[in-house]
Design a protein around this motif. Structure first.
Motif, PDB file in Angstrom:
ATOM      1  N   ILE A 164       0.848  -1.188   0.000  1.00 16.51           N
ATOM      2  CA  ILE A 164       0.000   0.000   0.000  1.00 16.51           C
ATOM      3  C   ILE A 164       0.886   1.241   0.000  1.00 16.51           C
ATOM      4  O   ILE A 164       1.821   1.358   0.801  1.00 16.51           O
ATOM      5  N   ARG A 165       0.594   2.172  -0.891  1.00 18.26           N
ATOM      6  CA  ARG A 165       1.286   3.460  -0.906  1.00 18.26           C
ATOM      7  C   ARG A 165       0.546   4.382   0.053  1.00 18.26           C
ATOM      8  O   ARG A 165      -0.457   5.005  -0.308  1.00 18.26           O
ATOM      9  N   ARG A 166       1.031   4.446   1.276  1.00 18.33           N
ATOM     10  CA  ARG A 166       0.363   5.238   2.307  1.00 18.33           C
ATOM     11  C   ARG A 166       0.772   6.708   2.220  1.00 18.33           C
ATOM     12  O   ARG A 166       1.734   7.065   1.554  1.00 18.33           O
ATOM     13  N   ASN A 167      -0.010   7.524   2.926  1.00 19.20           N
ATOM     14  CA  ASN A 167       0.211   8.968   2.926  1.00 19.20           C
ATOM     15  C   ASN A 167       0.092   9.538   1.516  1.00 19.20           C
ATOM     16  O   ASN A 167       0.772  10.507   1.168  1.00 19.20           O
ATOM     17  N   HIS A 168      -0.773   8.934   0.718  1.00 19.22           N
ATOM     18  CA  HIS A 168      -1.057   9.388  -0.646  1.00 19.22           C
ATOM     19  C   HIS A 168      -2.488   9.925  -0.678  1.00 19.22           C
ATOM     20  O   HIS A 168      -3.447   9.168  -0.832  1.00 19.22           O
ATOM     21  N   GLU A 169      -2.615  11.228  -0.523  1.00 21.52           N
ATOM     22  CA  GLU A 169      -3.927  11.864  -0.530  1.00 21.52           C
ATOM     23  C   GLU A 169      -4.235  12.384  -1.933  1.00 21.52           C
ATOM     24  O   GLU A 169      -3.535  13.256  -2.461  1.00 21.52           O
ATOM     25  N   LEU A 170      -5.282  11.845  -2.531  1.00 20.31           N
ATOM     26  CA  LEU A 170      -5.671  12.266  -3.879  1.00 20.31           C
ATOM     27  C   LEU A 170      -6.234  13.680  -3.839  1.00 20.31           C
ATOM     28  O   LEU A 170      -7.099  13.996  -3.019  1.00 20.31           O
ATOM     29  N   VAL A 171      -5.743  14.542  -4.733  1.00 18.96           N
ATOM     30  CA  VAL A 171      -6.240  15.920  -4.788  1.00 18.96           C
ATOM     31  C   VAL A 171      -6.730  16.307  -6.171  1.00 18.96           C
ATOM     32  O   VAL A 171      -7.394  17.334  -6.335  1.00 18.96           O
ATOM     33  N   GLY A 172      -6.423  15.506  -7.178  1.00 21.32           N
ATOM     34  CA  GLY A 172      -6.848  15.835  -8.532  1.00 21.32           C
ATOM     35  C   GLY A 172      -7.120  14.593  -9.351  1.00 21.32           C
ATOM     36  O   GLY A 172      -6.541  13.526  -9.103  1.00 21.32           O
ATOM     37  N   LEU A 173      -7.991  14.748 -10.335  1.00 20.41           N
ATOM     38  CA  LEU A 173      -8.398  13.601 -11.164  1.00 20.41           C
ATOM     39  C   LEU A 173      -8.715  14.107 -12.565  1.00 20.41           C
ATOM     40  O   LEU A 173      -9.466  15.071 -12.735  1.00 20.41           O
ATOM     41  N   ARG A 174      -8.131  13.471 -13.550  1.00 18.82           N
ATOM     42  CA  ARG A 174      -8.399  13.830 -14.942  1.00 18.82           C
ATOM     43  C   ARG A 174      -8.462  12.552 -15.761  1.00 18.82           C
ATOM     44  O   ARG A 174      -7.610  11.679 -15.627  1.00 18.82           O
ATOM     45  N   GLN A 175      -9.479  12.445 -16.591  1.00 20.18           N
ATOM     46  CA  GLN A 175      -9.574  11.266 -17.457  1.00 20.18           C
ATOM     47  C   GLN A 175      -9.820  11.701 -18.890  1.00 20.18           C
ATOM     48  O   GLN A 175     -10.393  12.765 -19.171  1.00 20.18           O
ATOM     49  N   ASP A 176      -9.370  10.856 -19.809  1.00 20.55           N
ATOM     50  CA  ASP A 176      -9.568  11.091 -21.231  1.00 20.55           C
ATOM     51  C   ASP A 176      -9.914   9.760 -21.886  1.00 20.55           C
ATOM     52  O   ASP A 176     -10.193   8.776 -21.192  1.00 20.55           O
ATOM     53  N   ALA A 177      -9.873   9.725 -23.197  1.00 24.32           N
ATOM     54  CA  ALA A 177     -10.284   8.513 -23.914  1.00 24.32           C
ATOM     55  C   ALA A 177      -9.348   7.339 -23.663  1.00 24.32           C
ATOM     56  O   ALA A 177      -9.744   6.179 -23.843  1.00 24.32           O
ATOM     57  N   ASP A 178      -8.123   7.607 -23.229  1.00 30.19           N
ATOM     58  CA  ASP A 178      -7.138   6.540 -23.100  1.00 30.19           C
ATOM     59  C   ASP A 178      -6.847   6.121 -21.664  1.00 30.19           C
ATOM     60  O   ASP A 178      -6.256   5.066 -21.437  1.00 30.19           O
ATOM     61  N   GLY A 179      -7.208   6.953 -20.687  1.00 31.09           N
ATOM     62  CA  GLY A 179      -6.875   6.588 -19.327  1.00 31.09           C
ATOM     63  C   GLY A 179      -7.250   7.650 -18.320  1.00 31.09           C
ATOM     64  O   GLY A 179      -7.996   8.596 -18.614  1.00 31.09           O
ATOM     65  N   VAL A 180      -6.729   7.485 -17.105  1.00 31.09           N
ATOM     66  CA  VAL A 180      -7.032   8.350 -15.970  1.00 31.09           C
ATOM     67  C   VAL A 180      -5.718   8.759 -15.313  1.00 31.09           C
ATOM     68  O   VAL A 180      -4.809   7.936 -15.167  1.00 31.09           O
TER      69      VAL A 180
END
Length: 465
Positions: A115-131
């Motif tokens: 587990i990669r701990r202390n990893h707080e997600l703050v942004g998200l972007r997706q397109d036709a090929d991935g995230v």
């Protein structure tokens, strides 16, 4: 950094998802905002279907070997269901969420997934090929798909702007991890409507029993952020039990709400909501944790097929089609239980009548199927006529441990056909009835032989070559 699947949230749902992807040979990054594992057991038990699924992956026996997790009697709103105690191969067990999480984390680490701990997600972007997920430390992870398993206050869900509707919380109860001076009944409701639920949480380092205590009743509902004190716990115990029991130690306490909310859509392009990120409710019977594990079991093999390029059209959409109705059904039964547990005079009358109705065996069986997850049936277009189709396949044991589909062929009639899908489906000649079982343990076909090939194509795609 790249991966085929990014899983956000390392609770039971996220870790189950990581294990399913590992079985399929799909690379994933499992990230969690916490710097270390939580010591809070938000859930306290494993339902029958979840145990069956863990057994089909070869995980149940080593999990149970890590501690003393007694078989308990199922209940509905505090009314015990004794007739269903031994109805299934794996009856309801008291097993704290924190113990399950510790086991799964060690299992994943042994397989090379940390587990990669202390990893707080703050942004998200997706397109036709991935995230692409962006984290607070500046790390960016690119993946083909993202699974949100980050809980009831899901950051992913908020970044998506996903609709999350239902009933917000109108009341709170107290949940605490404690040591008590004496044994008390699992469920107690006083004539005045004060109630206590007590579940085993294993033992501490000195071998002393720990308990999960839930307290509620007239005037008990306070704002969620109001701290829970030892005096409040002591007063609650005295109100419900008198002098029969005292608080010895308070380990942890919080207030929980009766909110009942569900995401309108579980799929948002290349992003999928699972577990509490998709549905939240009052914790009763550990249904939230168990539903989340089943969400992961349902979605994992489908994502793997999409990554490998073998997923037939509509396979990823079937995740929402199958799991959203299950989540809605869980919310309905929890809301019904919440109403029965209310402290009003009408609720007391309803509890009294309900206690009489539950003496009917068929009522207990119906409730057991609902609570245990054993009664949920997925729609399998073109094959619903057979009574096995859409339900869990029992007693397959080792045949599902590889996380692949299984064709049960006791009559040895389908060897040539099965060979065309040998890269995705194992064929076994055991059993008594021919059936096609998906990697998540659900029967996709049984009965008329001419329906087998359409079913394989529907769930496993076209054959190679």
């Amino acid at each position: 950094m790249t991966a085929e699947v990014l899983v956000v949230g390392a609770g039971p749902t996220g870790m189950t998802m990581a294990n399913e992807l590992r079985l399929a040979g799909v690379s994933c990054v499992l990230a969690d905002r916490l710097s270390r594992a939580s010591e809070l057991s938000k859930a306290g038990g494993l339902q029958s279907r979840t145990q069956e699924a863990l057994d089909q992956r070869g995980l149940l026996e080593p999990l149970l070997a890590t501690g003393d997790y007694p078989v308990s009697t199922a209940h509905f709103a505090g009314t015990l269901l004794p007739l269903v105690r031994t109805r299934h191969q794996f009856p309801w067990r008291s097993l704290p969420q924190v113990m399950l999480e510790g086991f799964l984390e060690k299992h994943l680490a042994a397989q090379g997934i940390r587990i990669r701990r202390n990893h707080e997600l703050v942004g998200l972007r997706q397109d036709a090929d991935g995230v692409t997920g962006t984290f607070a430390d500046g790390t960016a992870i690119r993946a083909q798909y993202l699974v949100a398993a980050d809980g009831g206050r899901s950051t992913v869900r908020k970044l998506l702007g996903a609709e999350f509707s239902g009933r917000p919380g109108t009341a709170t109860t107290v949940a605490a991890d404690v040591r008590l001076s004496a044994e008390v009944p699992m469920h107690t409701i006083t004539p005045e409507g004060y109630r206590a639920q007590v579940f085993p949480l294993g033992v501490d380092a000195e071998g002393r029993p720990l308990r999960r205590l839930v307290l509620g009743g007239p005037g008990w509902s306070l704002e969620r952020d109001v701290p829970v004190t030892e005096d409040e716990i002591r007063t609650g115990l005295k109100t419900v039990f008198g002098d029969r029991v005292e608080l010895v130690e308070l380990r942890y306490a919080r207030r929980i709400t009766n909110a009942a909310l569900q995401a309108a859509q579980y799929r948002h392009g290349r992003v999928f909501l699972a577990g509490d990120a998709a549905h939240v409710h009052l914790p009763l019977g550990a249904q939230g944790m168990n539903a989340g594990i089943q969400d992961a079991m349902n979605l994992g093999w489908k994502l793997a097929a999409a990554v490998r390029g073998t997923a037939p059209e509509g396979l990823l959409d079937s995740y929402h089609a199958e799991r959203h109705p299950v989540g809605a059904a869980v919310l309905r039964n929890v809301q019904a239980q919440s109403l029965l547990l209310d402290d009003g005079p009408d609720s007391a009358a309803a509890r009294s009548l309900f206690a009489e109705l539950v003496q009917v065996p068929e009522v207990q069986y119906l409730l057991d199927d609902m609570l245990s997850g054993m009664g949920f049936r997925y729609a399998m277009p073109g094959s619903e006529e057979h009574p096995l189709v859409g339900l869990p396949a029992h007693d397959l044991g080792p045949e599902l441990r590889a996380g692949r589909g299984v064709l049960v062929d006791p009559g040895r009639r389908f060897g040539e056909l099965a060979a065309r899908w040998a890269d995705r489906v194992n064929r076994v000649e055991t059993g008594t009835e021919a059936m096609l079982v998906r990697p998540d343990g659900y029967v996709a076909w049984a009965g008329a032989p001419d329906g087998l090939e359409p079913a394989i194509r529907q769930w496993f795609g076209a054959p190679v070559g």
